[in-house]
Structures are given as C-alpha cells and as structure tokens.
Design an enzyme around this catalytic site. Structure first.
Site, PDB file in Angstrom:
ATOM      1  CB  CYS A   1     101.953  10.393  60.145  1.00 49.72           C
ATOM      2  SG  CYS A   1     103.670  11.209  60.026  1.00 49.72           S
ATOM      3  CG  HIS A   2     103.840   8.306  65.202  1.00 50.22           C
ATOM      4  ND1 HIS A   2     104.262   8.278  66.794  1.00 50.22           N
ATOM      5  CD2 HIS A   2     104.725   6.601  64.954  1.00 50.22           C
ATOM      6  CE1 HIS A   2     104.810   7.063  67.072  1.00 50.22           C
ATOM      7  NE2 HIS A   2     105.286   6.214  65.944  1.00 50.22           N
TER       8      HIS A   2
END
Length: 163
Positions: A61-62
């Site tokens: 998610c990053h």
C-alpha cells in the site's frame, strides 16, 4: 531469554523474542516493527532485528511500483528498539515513556527481502528524560538515523511545595 551474559557489575546482556517484546512495549503485529532483540543491555543499548518480506502489509500500500518501506515505519522501528533499552531497566518495568522530540534522517530506500539491523544507544536517562541515538543498517549500508527524547513521568520529580 535468548542469551544471558555478564558484562560488568550489575549489567547483563540478553536477547528477547517477539512475545517478550510484545509484553514489554505493548505493541503487536502488524505495527510491531522488531522481530527480535539480538542484544539488550538495560539502560544502555539494544540491537533489534526486523526481517522484511515482499508480503509485508506496507509494501502493498506504499509506493507499490518501488516497493519501499515507509519512512515513518523506519522511525517507528528505531523508536521501538530504543524503548526496549528503557523498558528493560529495573525502575521502568510496567511504566510508560512518551515521545517528546524526534530528529531523523533517511538516507536510502528499504526494499523487501532486507534485514533491518537497528542499533539504539541510550545516551542519558536523568529525572525521567531519556535521550537516545538510533541507526538502522541494511547489510553495511546506513539507511537512517535518529535522535530521540522521551519523557517518563513516573521518574520526574515533582516541584517542592512552599509551606
């Protein structure tokens, strides 16, 4: 304890596994950023280790294309490692310390399949104020470092009252 060796007068060095770390700092996965402590010297230092895998939640998610560990989680791993050097002191068992000041520098990205070696030194602990320096290395490359100040209210003297 993983290791127990006398290093001087009253000081002992030892290791901590994940369950022992959770008991001390009251942080659990997925936010726990240390797998184990290879060496703890209470009130002095801690060497924490975190093994990173492609499946770790934050890689999904990053910066997905870069697969980079978020800097804030690197800072959290430094803080958790320093906290172990404090929370293992006899007079600090079961008590909390709170972050007062942080100054960090991030030097390189951290990718999956890396091992974080987190080295925390407690520079001073006086009247409930802790100062520490922490660095993280991947292999021999220093990827970040930070200076931290924490306060422990239970060890802060109260002002004297006038009669």
């Amino acid at each position: 304890m993983l290791l127990n060796e006398d290093i001087g007068s009253d000081m002992k060095e030892y290791g901590l596994d994940t369950d022992q770390i959770i008991d001390l700092i009251e942080v659990t996965p997925p936010f726990l950023m240390i797998d184990y402590a290879a060496k703890v010297i209470p009130g002095k230092s801690c060497h924490g280790v975190k093994d990173l895998a492609k499946e770790d939640w934050f890689f999904d998610c990053h910066l997905k294309k870069e697969m980079t560990m978020p800097g804030v989680l690197l800072i959290e791993s430094m803080l958790q490692t320093l906290i172990l050097a404090i929370y293992t002191m006899d007079n600090h068992k079961g008590k909390l310390a709170y972050v007062s000041d942080i100054s960090t520098k991030l030097f390189a990205k951290v990718s999956p399949n890396s091992q974080l070696n987190i080295y925390a030194d407690l520079v001073s602990y006086r009247r409930g104020i802790s100062k520490g320096i922490v660095k993280i290395k991947v292999d021999e490359l220093k990827v970040c470092q930070g200076d931290f100040v924490l306060i422990s209210p239970h060890d802060m003297p109260l002002p004297k009252q006038k009669n």
